[in-house]
Design a protein around this motif. Structure first.
Motif, PDB file in Angstrom:
ATOM      1  N   LEU A  94       2.131  -2.560 -19.372  1.00 46.98           N
ATOM      2  CA  LEU A  94       2.414  -3.406 -18.210  1.00 46.98           C
ATOM      3  C   LEU A  94       1.702  -2.877 -16.973  1.00 46.98           C
ATOM      4  O   LEU A  94       1.166  -1.765 -16.973  1.00 46.98           O
ATOM      5  N   GLN A  95       1.699  -3.701 -15.931  1.00 50.25           N
ATOM      6  CA  GLN A  95       1.254  -3.280 -14.608  1.00 50.25           C
ATOM      7  C   GLN A  95       2.487  -2.840 -13.826  1.00 50.25           C
ATOM      8  O   GLN A  95       3.560  -3.425 -13.994  1.00 50.25           O
ATOM      9  N   ALA A  96       2.332  -1.849 -12.955  1.00 48.40           N
ATOM     10  CA  ALA A  96       3.386  -1.611 -11.970  1.00 48.40           C
ATOM     11  C   ALA A  96       3.243  -2.667 -10.884  1.00 48.40           C
ATOM     12  O   ALA A  96       4.207  -3.310 -10.476  1.00 48.40           O
ATOM     13  N   SER A  97       2.010  -2.849 -10.439  1.00 44.25           N
ATOM     14  CA  SER A  97       1.705  -3.805  -9.382  1.00 44.25           C
ATOM     15  C   SER A  97       0.604  -4.720  -9.934  1.00 44.25           C
ATOM     16  O   SER A  97      -0.465  -4.257 -10.295  1.00 44.25           O
ATOM     17  N   GLU A  98       0.915  -6.007 -10.051  1.00 44.51           N
ATOM     18  CA  GLU A  98      -0.040  -6.982 -10.632  1.00 44.51           C
ATOM     19  C   GLU A  98      -0.893  -7.525  -9.486  1.00 44.51           C
ATOM     20  O   GLU A  98      -0.477  -8.416  -8.737  1.00 44.51           O
ATOM     21  N   THR A  99      -2.081  -6.957  -9.357  1.00 45.39           N
ATOM     22  CA  THR A  99      -2.907  -7.211  -8.177  1.00 45.39           C
ATOM     23  C   THR A  99      -3.358  -8.671  -8.055  1.00 45.39           C
ATOM     24  O   THR A  99      -3.698  -9.122  -6.964  1.00 45.39           O
ATOM     25  N   SER A 100      -3.360  -9.403  -9.152  1.00 45.48           N
ATOM     26  CA  SER A 100      -3.816 -10.796  -9.064  1.00 45.48           C
ATOM     27  C   SER A 100      -2.776 -11.712  -8.430  1.00 45.48           C
ATOM     28  O   SER A 100      -3.112 -12.809  -7.984  1.00 45.48           O
ATOM     29  N   THR A 101      -1.524 -11.269  -8.381  1.00 48.83           N
ATOM     30  CA  THR A 101      -0.471 -12.125  -7.812  1.00 48.83           C
ATOM     31  C   THR A 101       0.271 -11.456  -6.660  1.00 48.83           C
ATOM     32  O   THR A 101       1.049 -12.111  -5.961  1.00 48.83           O
ATOM     33  N   GLY A 102       0.104 -10.140  -6.516  1.00 48.96           N
ATOM     34  CA  GLY A 102       0.831  -9.418  -5.477  1.00 48.96           C
ATOM     35  C   GLY A 102       2.266  -9.087  -5.850  1.00 48.96           C
ATOM     36  O   GLY A 102       3.039  -8.684  -4.991  1.00 48.96           O
ATOM     37  N   ALA A 158       1.079  -3.116  -2.185  1.00 46.00           N
ATOM     38  CA  ALA A 158      -0.376  -2.912  -2.241  1.00 46.00           C
ATOM     39  C   ALA A 158      -1.141  -4.019  -1.546  1.00 46.00           C
ATOM     40  O   ALA A 158      -2.219  -3.789  -0.996  1.00 46.00           O
ATOM     41  N   LEU A 159      -0.603  -5.225  -1.615  1.00 48.23           N
ATOM     42  CA  LEU A 159      -1.312  -6.372  -1.063  1.00 48.23           C
ATOM     43  C   LEU A 159      -0.339  -7.510  -0.836  1.00 48.23           C
ATOM     44  O   LEU A 159       0.754  -7.507  -1.389  1.00 48.23           O
ATOM     45  N   THR A 160      -0.771  -8.473  -0.042  1.00 50.53           N
ATOM     46  CA  THR A 160       0.013  -9.694   0.130  1.00 50.53           C
ATOM     47  C   THR A 160      -0.834 -10.868  -0.348  1.00 50.53           C
ATOM     48  O   THR A 160      -1.961 -11.051   0.111  1.00 50.53           O
ATOM     49  N   ALA A 161      -0.272 -11.610  -1.276  1.00 54.96           N
ATOM     50  CA  ALA A 161      -0.941 -12.817  -1.777  1.00 54.96           C
ATOM     51  C   ALA A 161      -0.255 -14.025  -1.142  1.00 54.96           C
ATOM     52  O   ALA A 161       0.971 -14.096  -1.102  1.00 54.96           O
ATOM     53  N   ARG A 172      -5.746 -13.101  -0.789  1.00 52.01           N
ATOM     54  CA  ARG A 172      -5.005 -11.832  -0.889  1.00 52.01           C
ATOM     55  C   ARG A 172      -5.535 -10.829   0.128  1.00 52.01           C
ATOM     56  O   ARG A 172      -6.736 -10.671   0.276  1.00 52.01           O
ATOM     57  N   ILE A 173      -4.604 -10.176   0.820  1.00 45.36           N
ATOM     58  CA  ILE A 173      -4.932  -9.195   1.855  1.00 45.36           C
ATOM     59  C   ILE A 173      -4.432  -7.827   1.397  1.00 45.36           C
ATOM     60  O   ILE A 173      -3.251  -7.670   1.072  1.00 45.36           O
ATOM     61  N   ALA A 174      -5.325  -6.843   1.388  1.00 46.91           N
ATOM     62  CA  ALA A 174      -4.945  -5.505   0.912  1.00 46.91           C
ATOM     63  C   ALA A 174      -4.254  -4.696   1.993  1.00 46.91           C
ATOM     64  O   ALA A 174      -4.539  -4.842   3.187  1.00 46.91           O
ATOM     65  N   HIS A 175      -3.340  -3.824   1.543  1.00 42.50           N
ATOM     66  CA  HIS A 175      -2.696  -2.857   2.438  1.00 42.50           C
ATOM     67  C   HIS A 175      -2.861  -1.421   1.951  1.00 42.50           C
ATOM     68  O   HIS A 175      -2.596  -0.485   2.680  1.00 42.50           O
ATOM     69  N   LEU A 176      -3.255  -1.264   0.686  1.00 42.88           N
ATOM     70  CA  LEU A 176      -3.282   0.081   0.110  1.00 42.88           C
ATOM     71  C   LEU A 176      -4.544   0.816   0.548  1.00 42.88           C
ATOM     72  O   LEU A 176      -5.603   0.225   0.664  1.00 42.88           O
ATOM     73  N   GLY A 177      -4.414   2.114   0.771  1.00 41.16           N
ATOM     74  CA  GLY A 177      -5.586   2.897   1.138  1.00 41.16           C
ATOM     75  C   GLY A 177      -5.735   3.033   2.635  1.00 41.16           C
ATOM     76  O   GLY A 177      -4.752   3.152   3.371  1.00 41.16           O
ATOM     77  N   TYR A 178      -6.996   2.963   3.066  1.00 46.11           N
ATOM     78  CA  TYR A 178      -7.316   3.359   4.438  1.00 46.11           C
ATOM     79  C   TYR A 178      -7.104   2.205   5.425  1.00 46.11           C
ATOM     80  O   TYR A 178      -8.057   1.621   5.939  1.00 46.11           O
ATOM     81  N   TYR A 179      -5.861   1.843   5.655  1.00 41.91           N
ATOM     82  CA  TYR A 179      -5.526   0.786   6.618  1.00 41.91           C
ATOM     83  C   TYR A 179      -4.457   1.284   7.569  1.00 41.91           C
ATOM     84  O   TYR A 179      -3.534   1.988   7.159  1.00 41.91           O
ATOM     85  N   ASP A 180      -4.558   0.873   8.817  1.00 43.46           N
ATOM     86  CA  ASP A 180      -3.513   1.209   9.778  1.00 43.46           C
ATOM     87  C   ASP A 180      -2.921  -0.072  10.367  1.00 43.46           C
ATOM     88  O   ASP A 180      -3.270  -1.178   9.961  1.00 43.46           O
ATOM     89  N   ARG A 181      -2.044   0.105  11.324  1.00 44.78           N
ATOM     90  CA  ARG A 181      -1.338  -1.050  11.897  1.00 44.78           C
ATOM     91  C   ARG A 181      -2.302  -2.070  12.495  1.00 44.78           C
ATOM     92  O   ARG A 181      -2.099  -3.272  12.386  1.00 44.78           O
TER      93      ARG A 181
END
Ligand SMILES: *Cc1c(COP(=O)(O)O)cnc(C)c1O
Length: 393
Positions: A147-155, A308-311, A348-357
């Protein structure tokens, strides 16, 4: 678009390109500089401290005492290895399929002639542990659950812990987690939850270019490896496990990427701290979700969102490809498109990694600007207000 009005035509402005896809994400300057250093040879003493820092740092990020193998491939190579190293042709696996990456587990299994039973989860939802229990009860010969922990295609995120508890009631079965957009994003403690294999990759929370896959293996997974007869050569993890404690890899490692990883692990573990990284990611994910709601947009995974992301569904009356093109070409903002059956329907907008407010506020503002330019009649402007309120700190 209309180039009249105040100010110079847009093409005379500097337009920065900003990545907001859930991989690859932006790479911090100091990580890029670390990768620009002269190459040491990987079999010399000069490289051993880097290899060791990566080997030990990854264990901390994966929250495990088990070895974490580093492969020169993208994340899919790690997924491939997590099938071929554990099972034999004809073995039976359970696959949780709630998006494009769940489908990938099933495709890899099929390629190795591993029989699969798939639990099809509605895209955007998390898996139901009861369905997993029923499938395990009905199929006593299942040897692995993928399984995926976080399914990146759907958020969406899946309830890994609950599913792991079910798998543990059997001692001849392993749980294999694609944690590629979960490790280093939110709490996914491998040893505490008894996860047998956890896979990740460099271009997500690790803030590196693509090219490294990480595969952590429990003792049970290592025992499965001894019996598994699926064909493998480059991805035979036994070779890696035999030398990793001596700070070596079976083949030439991706030296520059490991030099970058040493630097990014310093940021994650020593400077921000793992929990700080999770908290920052969750804060901007939460603010982005609430901002999208404030604009009047519908989330793809409202009930079990991954940090990780918002879809987000493209609203009625707007064409998905036009929205993405406007964001990219007019605003320099690169969001990800929908995959598979969501193609053209979501962004889809990513939040994981090098992002700040401020990155999050930028993304929200860009979505509002693009939507209003394309004639959307919702509450544009409300999103930035909401995000700013939630991120004020
Ligand atoms: C990015 C990603 C992968 C790996 O994709 P690659 O293109 O091979 O790096 C696998 N699973 C998930 C959930 C991902 O987000």
């Amino acid at each position: 678009m209309d180039r009249e009005g105040p100010g110079a035509p847009l093409e005379r402005h500097v337009l920065k390109t900003r990545l907001f896809q859930p991989g690859p994400v932006p790479v911090p300057d100091r990580v890029r500089l670390a990768m620009a250093q002269a190459l040491p040879h990987h079999r010399t003493a000069a490289f051993q401290p880097t290899f060791e820092a990566c080997r030990l740092g990854l264990k901390r990020v994966f929250q495990t005492d088990q070895p974490v193998v580093m492969l020169a491939s993208t994340g899919t190579g790690g997924m491939d290895a997590a099938v071929s190293n554990l099972l034999s042709p004809g073995d039976h696996a359970l696959v949780i399929r709630g998006g494009k990456f769940g489908e990938r587990w099933a495709e890899i299994c099929a390629r190795y002639d591993v029989r699969t039973t798939c639990i099809d989860v509605e895209w955007g939802s998390g898996a139901d542990p009861q369905a997993v229990k029923a499938a395990l009860d009905a199929n006593p010969d299942i040897r692995a659950v993928y399984l995926q922990a976080s399914e990146t295609s759907t958020g969406a995120s899946h309830p890994v812990r609950e599913i792991a508890d079910l798998v543990h009631r059997r001692d001849d079965c392993v749980i294999v987690v694609d944690g590629i957009t979960a490790v280093g994003v939110y709490d996914l403690p491998m040893d505490k939850w008894g996860l047998d294999v956890v896979v990740s990759g460099s271009q997500k929370s690790f803030m590196l270019p693509p090219g490294l896959a990480f595969v952590a293996l429990s003792e049970r997974a290592q025992r499965f490896m001894k019996e598994a007869r699926c064909p493998r050569f480059y991805f035979d993890l036994a070779g890696e496990l035999g030398v990793i404690e001596g700070n070596q890899s079976a083949w030439t490692p991706a030296i520059s990427l490991l030099m970058g990883l040493e630097e990014s692990l310093k940021i994650i573990l020593d400077e921000e701290g793992l929990e700080g990284t999770w908290a920052r990611t969750e804060q901007i994910a939460h603010a982005t979700r609430e901002a999208m709601r404030a604009i009047g947009l519908d989330l793809v995974a409202p009930d079990s969102p991954s940090a990780a992301l918002t879809a987000v569904f493209v609203p009625d009356g707007i064409e998905g490809p036009k929205l993405r093109a406007y964001l990219r070409d007019e605003l320099g903002i690169n969001v990800a498109e929908g995959q598979g059956k969501f193609k053209g329907k979501i962004f889809r907008i990513a939040h994981l990694g090098y992002y700040d407010r401020f990155d999050a506020i930028t993304a929200v503002a860009a979505v509002e600007m693009a939507l209003s330019a394309l004639g959307f009649s919702g509450k544009t402007g409300e999103g930035v207000v909401k995000a700013t309120e939630l991120l004020r700190g």
